[in-house]
Design an enzyme around this catalytic site. Structure first.
Site, PDB file in Angstrom:
ATOM      1  N   GLU A 180       0.810  -1.220   0.000  1.00  0.00           N
ATOM      2  CA  GLU A 180       0.000   0.000   0.000  1.00  0.00           C
ATOM      3  C   GLU A 180       0.846   1.275   0.000  1.00  0.00           C
ATOM      4  OE1 GLU A 180      -2.832  -0.151   3.200  1.00  0.00           O
ATOM      5  OE2 GLU A 180      -3.732  -2.006   2.494  1.00  0.00           O
ATOM      6  N   GLU A 366      -5.481  -8.546   0.906  1.00  0.00           N
ATOM      7  CA  GLU A 366      -6.118  -8.184   2.190  1.00  0.00           C
ATOM      8  C   GLU A 366      -7.586  -7.895   1.929  1.00  0.00           C
ATOM      9  OE1 GLU A 366      -4.465  -4.921   4.447  1.00  0.00           O
ATOM     10  OE2 GLU A 366      -2.413  -5.611   4.081  1.00  0.00           O
TER      11      GLU A 366
HETATM   12  O1  IFM Z   1      -4.156  -2.914   9.269  1.00  0.00           O
HETATM   13  C1  IFM Z   1      -4.101  -2.429   7.968  1.00  0.00           C
HETATM   14  C2  IFM Z   1      -2.935  -3.039   7.222  1.00  0.00           C
HETATM   15  O2  IFM Z   1      -1.734  -2.802   7.853  1.00  0.00           O
HETATM   16  C3  IFM Z   1      -2.859  -2.467   5.831  1.00  0.00           C
HETATM   17  N1  IFM Z   1      -4.120  -2.548   5.152  1.00  0.00           N
HETATM   18  C4  IFM Z   1      -5.294  -2.111   5.849  1.00  0.00           C
HETATM   19  C5  IFM Z   1      -5.367  -2.759   7.217  1.00  0.00           C
HETATM   20  C6  IFM Z   1      -6.626  -2.280   7.964  1.00  0.00           C
HETATM   21  O3  IFM Z   1      -6.602  -0.905   8.126  1.00  0.00           O
END
Ligand code: IFM
Length: 480
Positions: A180, A366
């Site tokens: 990210e 994710e």
């Molecule tokens: O916890 C975070 C993660 O580190 C990166 N993506 C989003 C998740 C939730 O906010």
């Protein structure tokens, strides 16, 4: 943990051969600073997140990752838990400063040894490791030299990546360079709410550019080393919708989309910068050499997509440089983080990637939700029906994407464990597994069992009404 009841597995064979074939990766994800604890143990160097969290006023209740899930000391137990949950894959990140305390130079054998053992443990349980090289915890020593704003960081990152490829490349089949990058720059360099806590319209685009240069240089180092696995990038994507048909809102939506969704992918896949960005940043937008844009356009083996929500946008002059703000969808179901639950937009985003960037293999790296769980574990149970429904509806979108021929090869729930949600501290619980932070006891929630039922029925359990899926999950839990 017991397997899904035979009758459920037998009576719900996948309806469509494209649904979830053998080889589809079913996993869960975490990140180093969010779970490991012991951030300075065994010679590790301080990270920007350690510094940030220890600066008064930066995080909720001053919470830090000092203990987190104590995974650094409990990794064998946690891998046992993953095996018990029947997970096929595990995505975790390396704390750069554990391996290279100064960010460069001398290798810390103890830090490297931790990840070396973790990979072996995973493999011994038949769990595929997917390693993220950078999930936001930059060595503080490199931040002292300008961090992501120093052009040399592309080289520093490739050096570090090379250390990791050499150490683990014989056993790790999948590598992610960055997690990210948009969050790194937006939260860390523009808004100041994440480490290193800067607020600068000048720094943010520079950091974005050097993150992408670092990514590409690491990809080239991986290929030059002849390592057997695959390497890719993980971005967080969020479809943007206008709050109204007012042209100002529609333009604000396009700017938001350029800023969040295209800023990283257009350079990587097309070697170009979205035209809205120089307009938005005006005089703060640096002129990057064409050669560097060409270098960023390095082929990736796969793209990781992190998806949580969509954004409904309106024009807002008070919020430069994007001049857009989110409009909270007050009537929609929202998670504890305030994010609208919108599974349709996961499908939209997957279609968009295929249309805009071509047939690149995709993994959902994710996806998950923070909901308020019951305050304590009672009789070994943590019932989290909202999270079960979140996974059920989002996995339907994943299945639909596969049915449409999108080359989607895996899904990672965020997160394996409740953990440290950065500046929000420990109140936001995303885990499939509940963590009692006082005792470090782990208790799989209903969602951990439901996720297993879904996997073991080849996705067919996605068609069960929520109540039936919860019953099947409870049946599994009771036999566990
Ligand atoms: O916890 C975070 C993660 O580190 C990166 N993506 C989003 C998740 C939730 O906010």
């Amino acid at each position: 943990m017991a397997e899904a009841p035979q009758k459920l597995r037998g009576s719900h064979a996948p309806q469509d051969p494209r649904d979830f074939p053998d080889g589809f990766l079913w996993g869960a994800a975490t990140a180093a600073y969010q779970i490991e604890g012991s951030p300075l143990a065994d010679g590790a160097g301080e990270s920007t997140w350690h510094r940030f969290a220890h600066t008064p006023g930066r995080t909720a209740n001053g919470e830090t990752g000092d203990l987190a899930c104590d995974h650094y000391r409990r990794a064998p137990e946690d891998v046992g838990l993953m095996a018990r949950l029947g997970l096929g894959a595990y995505r975790f990140s390396i704390a750069w400063g554990r391996v290279l305390p100064e960010g460069r130079g001398a290798i810390n054998a103890a830090g490297l040894g931790f990840y070396d053992r973790l990979v072996d443990l995973l493999l011994s349980r038949g769990i595929t490791p997917l390693v993220t090289l950078y999930h936001w915890d930059l060595p503080a020593a490199l931040d002292d030299r300008g961090g992501w704003c120093n052009p040399d960081i592309a080289h520093w990152f490739a050096e570090y990546a090379t250390v990791m490829f050499r150490a683990l490349g014989d056993r790790v089949p999948m590598w992610v360079t960055l997690n990210e990058p948009w969050v790194v720059t937006d939260a860390g360099y523009l808004c100041g709410v994440h480490a290193p806590g800067h607020r600068s319209v000048h720094e943010a685009p520079r950091a974005a550019h050097h993150l992408l240069r670092a990514h590409a240089e690491a990809v080239r180092a991986f290929r030059a080393g002849g390592h057997p696995g695959q390497i890719g990038l993980v971005v967080n994507l969020e479809p943007k919708d206008p709050a109204s048909d007012d042209p100002a809102d529609i333009e604000a939506t396009a700017r938001s989309d350029a800023y969040m969704n295209r800023q990283y992918l257009d350079p990587v896949f097309h070697g170009v910068t979205p035209p809205e960005l120089p307009d938005m940043f005006g005089g703060a937008w640096p002129v990057f050499p064409d050669r560097e844009l060409e270098e960023i356009r390095e082929r990736v083996d796969f793209l990781g997509v992190n998806y949580y929500t969509r954004g409904v946008m309106r024009h807002d002059e008070t919020n430069p440089p994007v001049r857009a703000s989110h409009v909270p969808q007050v009537q929609a179901l929202r998670t504890e983080t305030g994010w609208e639950v919108h599974p349709e937009s996961l499908l939209r985003v997957l279609r968009w990637v295929r249309e805009r960037y071509g047939p690149v293999p995709i993994y959902v790296t994710e996806n998950g939700a923070a909901f308020r769980d019951p305050p304590s574990v009672i009789d070994g149970r943590v019932d989290d029906p909202l999270r079960v429904d979140y996974f059920r509806t989002h996995l339907r979108a994943v299945r639909q994407a596969r049915r449409e021929g999108i080359d989607l090869r895996g899904y990672f729930a965020w997160s394996l464990l409740d953990n440290y949600e950065w500046a929000a501290g420990y109140a936001m619980r995303f885990g499939l597994v509940h963590v009692d932070y006082a005792t470090q006891a782990r208790t799989p929630k209903s969602s951990a069992y439901a996720y297993r039922v879904i996997r073991e029925t080849g996705g067919a359990a996605l068609d069960l009404p929520l109540g039936e899926l919860l019953r099947a999950a409870e049946e599994l839990r009771a036999r566990d």
